[in-house]
Design a protein around this motif. Structure first.
Motif, mmCIF file in Angstrom:
data_model
loop_
_atom_site.group_PDB
_atom_site.id
_atom_site.type_symbol
_atom_site.label_atom_id
_atom_site.label_comp_id
_atom_site.label_asym_id
_atom_site.label_seq_id
_atom_site.Cartn_x
_atom_site.Cartn_y
_atom_site.Cartn_z
ATOM 1 N N THR A 77 -0.205 -19.630 -3.232
ATOM 2 C CA THR A 77 -1.360 -19.230 -2.424
ATOM 3 C C THR A 77 -2.123 -19.794 -2.146
ATOM 4 O O THR A 77 -2.374 -21.122 -2.163
ATOM 5 C CB THR A 77 -2.130 -19.156 -4.597
ATOM 6 N N ARG A 81 -5.310 -13.916 -0.920
ATOM 7 C CA ARG A 81 -4.851 -12.573 -1.067
ATOM 8 C C ARG A 81 -3.230 -12.998 0.069
ATOM 9 O O ARG A 81 -3.156 -12.276 0.539
ATOM 10 C CB ARG A 81 -5.543 -12.073 0.807
ATOM 11 N N THR A 139 3.467 -12.412 -0.361
ATOM 12 C CA THR A 139 3.021 -10.808 -0.461
ATOM 13 C C THR A 139 1.410 -11.266 0.023
ATOM 14 O O THR A 139 0.652 -12.080 -0.232
ATOM 15 C CB THR A 139 3.288 -10.588 -2.274
ATOM 16 N N LEU A 141 -2.276 -9.257 0.326
ATOM 17 C CA LEU A 141 -3.674 -8.362 -0.563
ATOM 18 C C LEU A 141 -4.308 -8.481 0.639
ATOM 19 O O LEU A 141 -4.899 -8.534 1.239
ATOM 20 C CB LEU A 141 -3.951 -8.694 -2.027
ATOM 21 N N ASP A 143 -7.724 -5.335 1.280
ATOM 22 C CA ASP A 143 -7.880 -3.372 1.123
ATOM 23 C C ASP A 143 -6.982 -2.909 -0.025
ATOM 24 O O ASP A 143 -6.790 -3.602 -0.764
ATOM 25 C CB ASP A 143 -7.817 -2.650 2.315
ATOM 26 N N ASP A 144 -6.349 -1.855 0.929
ATOM 27 C CA ASP A 144 -5.619 -0.775 -0.656
ATOM 28 C C ASP A 144 -4.615 -0.622 -0.638
ATOM 29 O O ASP A 144 -3.190 -0.043 -0.921
ATOM 30 C CB ASP A 144 -5.832 0.855 0.134
ATOM 31 N N HIS A 145 -3.636 -2.362 0.378
ATOM 32 C CA HIS A 145 -2.214 -1.944 1.167
ATOM 33 C C HIS A 145 -1.940 -3.085 0.493
ATOM 34 O O HIS A 145 -3.065 -4.811 0.555
ATOM 35 C CB HIS A 145 -2.360 -2.143 2.397
ATOM 36 N N VAL A 146 -1.177 -3.102 -0.074
ATOM 37 C CA VAL A 146 -0.093 -4.596 -0.429
ATOM 38 C C VAL A 146 1.393 -4.915 -0.074
ATOM 39 O O VAL A 146 1.921 -4.361 0.509
ATOM 40 C CB VAL A 146 0.383 -4.730 -2.284
ATOM 41 N N LYS A 148 4.420 -6.985 1.004
ATOM 42 C CA LYS A 148 5.397 -7.730 1.069
ATOM 43 C C LYS A 148 6.787 -7.587 1.268
ATOM 44 O O LYS A 148 7.059 -5.859 2.613
ATOM 45 C CB LYS A 148 6.477 -7.261 -1.083
ATOM 46 N N ASP A 197 6.014 -1.467 1.930
ATOM 47 C CA ASP A 197 4.088 -1.622 1.971
ATOM 48 C C ASP A 197 3.791 -0.919 1.292
ATOM 49 O O ASP A 197 3.930 0.609 1.830
ATOM 50 C CB ASP A 197 4.482 -1.446 3.805
ATOM 51 N N TRP A 199 0.486 1.200 -0.660
ATOM 52 C CA TRP A 199 -0.662 1.302 -1.090
ATOM 53 C C TRP A 199 -1.660 2.563 -1.225
ATOM 54 O O TRP A 199 -0.933 3.238 -2.107
ATOM 55 C CB TRP A 199 -1.290 2.116 1.081
#
Length: 202
Positions: A77, A81, A139, A141, A143-146, A148, A197, A199
């Motif tokens: 990590t 994020r 991955t 992070l 804001d509102d998006h993830v 990968k 992606d 969101w």
């Protein structure tokens, strides 16, 4: 007819998992599972049995079965994020029937008139199946998006050796000889890339 009563089996089954936290950010997991086995077999054949045996060698084989599965995975990590992960796996499985005596390495001789066998094992064979895989991904992070993404590579294969050897006597002037050796190594290599992606819509 010869008779047999002894049967030796050696099974080395194992399973283990080791988790190692090298730091707050880095974790490793090692997993190993296996069930390799060896045994002496008597009459473990897939063809109709003989009426009698002149020597016991056609019926005596060493059998190897089972396999192993080993995997190593890690995660790292970066801040709150970003997560990076990687893994490598190896699976191997064996099935083999091989002569357990020197005489068993000779060709099988079958007298079709009497049904009597002599010589060696008819079809010694070995099949080694394997699979190797490696994967690296991450991955993020945002804001509102993830987000990968990653790459993966798999190699599935088999190494086979089948050796059929038989001489069949129908009468004094007619013999049929079967000699067939099949050797093959097959690979199925699969590289792949993935991107995802996700969101959240308010």
């Amino acid at each position: 007819n010869p008779t047999f009563s002894r049967r030796d089996v050696a099974i080395q089954a194992f399973a283990g998992k080791l988790t190692w936290r090298l730091s707050q950010q880095l974790n490793l997991v090692l997993t190993a599972i296996g069930d390799p086995a060896e045994r002496t077999a008597i009459g473990d054949i897939s063809v109709p049995p003989p009426s009698a045996l002149e020597n016991p060698d056609p019926y005596l084989t060493n059998v190897r079965l089972g396999g192993t599965n080993v995997s190593l995975s890690g995660s790292y990590t970066i801040g709150d994020r970003i997560l990076l992960n990687a893994s490598i796996t190896r699976t191997a499985n064996t099935e083999a029937h091989e002569p357990s005596t020197e005489g068993g390495k000779e060709a099988l001789f079958v007298d079709a008139q009497t049904g009597i066998w002599s010589g060696g094992v008819f079809v010694p064979f070995s099949f080694f199946k394997f699979s190797t895989g490696a994967r690296i991904g991450g991955t993020i992070l945002a804001d509102d998006h993830v987000l990968k993404a990653g790459i993966e590579y798999q190699d599935h294969g088999i190494d086979a050796d089948v050796n059929a050897r038989r001489v069949t006597r129908f009468h004094d002037s007619l013999f049929v000889i079967l000699l067939n050796r099949d050797l093959c190594i097959v690979h199925n290599r699969i590289p792949s890339v993935f991107l995802q992606d996700t969101w959240q819509v308010a």
